[in-house]
Design an enzyme around this catalytic site. Structure first.
Site, short mmCIF file in Angstrom:
data_model
loop_
_atom_site.label_atom_id
_atom_site.label_comp_id
_atom_site.label_asym_id
_atom_site.label_seq_id
_atom_site.Cartn_x
_atom_site.Cartn_y
_atom_site.Cartn_z
CG ASP A 34 100.06 -70.06 37.51
OD1 ASP A 34 100.69 -71.11 38.38
OD2 ASP A 34 98.97 -70.18 37.11
CG ASP A 210 95.52 -72.15 36.56
OD1 ASP A 210 95.35 -73.34 36.93
OD2 ASP A 210 96.19 -71.49 36.28
O1 LIG Z 1 98.62 -77.63 38.22
C1 LIG Z 1 97.67 -77.18 37.64
C2 LIG Z 1 96.40 -77.86 37.14
C3 LIG Z 1 96.64 -79.19 36.69
C4 LIG Z 1 96.86 -79.76 35.63
C5 LIG Z 1 96.98 -80.91 35.36
C6 LIG Z 1 96.52 -81.74 36.15
C7 LIG Z 1 96.00 -81.39 37.42
C8 LIG Z 1 96.19 -80.12 38.05
N1 LIG Z 1 98.14 -75.99 36.93
N2 LIG Z 1 99.10 -75.11 37.10
C9 LIG Z 1 98.65 -73.84 37.57
N3 LIG Z 1 100.10 -73.49 37.51
C10 LIG Z 1 100.95 -74.27 37.32
C11 LIG Z 1 102.36 -74.20 37.50
C12 LIG Z 1 103.05 -75.07 37.14
C13 LIG Z 1 102.51 -76.37 36.63
C14 LIG Z 1 101.14 -76.38 36.54
C15 LIG Z 1 100.37 -75.29 37.09
#
Ligand SMILES: O=C(Cc1ccccc1)Nn1cnc2ccccc21
Length: 325
Positions: A34, A210
């Site tokens: 991640d 990301d």
């Molecule tokens: O949390 C996020 C971004 C996100 C997605 C959807 C709505 C708002 C924000 N990504 N993420 C990046 N690493 C993660 C790990 C677990 C869950 C989500 C993860």
């Protein structure tokens, strides 16, 4: 040193899992790499049985190289509302043949329901900057940060694929993995992320690269303009996103990076990637892989974008390289 590990897609590319060896003798766990977070955390023998649902767990007590990091705890929450927390061990971690001897391995004592439901993932391996690692009182370094001084080159690359195994390489760039040239653009890591600026239809967009986020989240103006090209596409509040008839042929979505002197490079996300998944069993209506960032507060180039490119995460020069493949 260098390392190379396969990244296997799960459930329509919602996440990519990589086998990671932890401890002595090695315990192999599938982890979600991640670049949007900086904690290496795992399901463990410390995780309540009620929250473990088939995942492989880390057992520090059966690793001769594990050492409890006394007094250290961690607690993380992600933008999608999921969370986890626990205690910390230092242990040997190997990724694709690349070993870090005293890596902080964060054992979960609590995980939220979405992690419990995800039976294929045993945790996350954070590859964002160590400045946002959540271990307290002494913040810990990411696997990449610990490995960097030993790497042939201070970088890793992500080569994610649509419905097929891809690869993360550490310490080198595999010239056979991409076509044309790599366009580089500076990274702003002030928020701890791989932040960069791309140009979409002549508009500058600052976001993060990301791998832990499935979809692409961009400013409303860009998203509305994209879906205006798709008949029957609309924002649906019950799905909290843009939906459209599954039979729609979606336009490609392109963005430019490294626009400097050399004109930079264009990444083209095939329209088929934007046709992400049906919203229900009837398969009539589909959910878009490109959504608005207005409820998030940051633009995110997630897996839908990353799997259309070969991406260099250059920690030495703090730049991101993008190439077609
Ligand atoms: O949390 C996020 C971004 C996100 C997605 C959807 C709505 C708002 C924000 N990504 N993420 C990046 N690493 C993660 C790990 C677990 C869950 C989500 C993860």
């Amino acid at each position: 040193d260098s390392g190379s590990v396969t990244a296997s897609p799960r459930q329509q590319d919602t996440e990519y899992l990589c086998p990671v060896q932890i401890g002595s003798p090695a315990q192999t766990l599938p982890l979600d790499f991640d670049t949007g977070s900086s904690d290496l955390w795992v399901f463990s023998t410390d995780t309540p049985r009620s929250e473990v649902n088939g995942q492989t767990v880390y057992d520090a007590s059966s690793s001769s190289s594990a050492k409890r990091l006394s007094g250290a705890t961690w607690k993380i929450s992600y933008g999608d509302g999921s969370s986890s927390s626990g205690i910390v061990y230092l242990d040997t971690v190997t990724v694709g043949g690349l070993t870090v001897s005293r890596q902080a391995v964060e054992a979960a004592k609590q995980v939220s329901s979405s992690f419990s439901r995800d039976t294929s993932s045993s945790g996350l391996l954070g590859l964002a900057f160590s400045s946002i690692n959540t271990v307290s009182p002494n913040q810990q370094k990411t696997f990449f940060d610990n490995a960097m001084p030993h790497l042939d080159a201070p970088l890793f690359t992500a080569d994610l694929k649509h419905n097929a195994d891809g690869r993360y390489n550490f310490g080198y760039i595999d010239k056979s993995a991409y076509t044309g040239s790599i366009s580089y653009t500076p990274v702003d890591n002030s928020q701890g992320f791989w932040g960069f600026t791309a140009t979409v239809d002549g508009t500058d967009v600052t976001g993060i690269a990301d791998t832990g986020t499935t979809l692409i989240y961009l400013p409303d103006s860009i998203v509305t303009s994209y879906y205006s090209q798709v008949s029957g596409a609309r924002y649906d509040s019950s799905n909290a996103g843009y939906i459209f008839p599954c039979g729609s042929s979606m336009p490609d979505f392109s963005f430019n990076v490294g626009g400097g002197g050399g004109g930079g490079g264009t990444v083209t996300v095939p329209g088929s990637y934007v046709n992400f998944a049906p919203t229900d069993q009837t398969g009539q209506t589909c959910f878009g892989g490109l959504q608005s960032d207005s409820s998030i507060g940051i633009s995110i180039f997630g897996d839908i974008a990353l799997k259309a490119a070969f991406v260099v995460f250059d920690g030495g020069n703090k730049q991101l390289g993008w190439a077609a493949k």
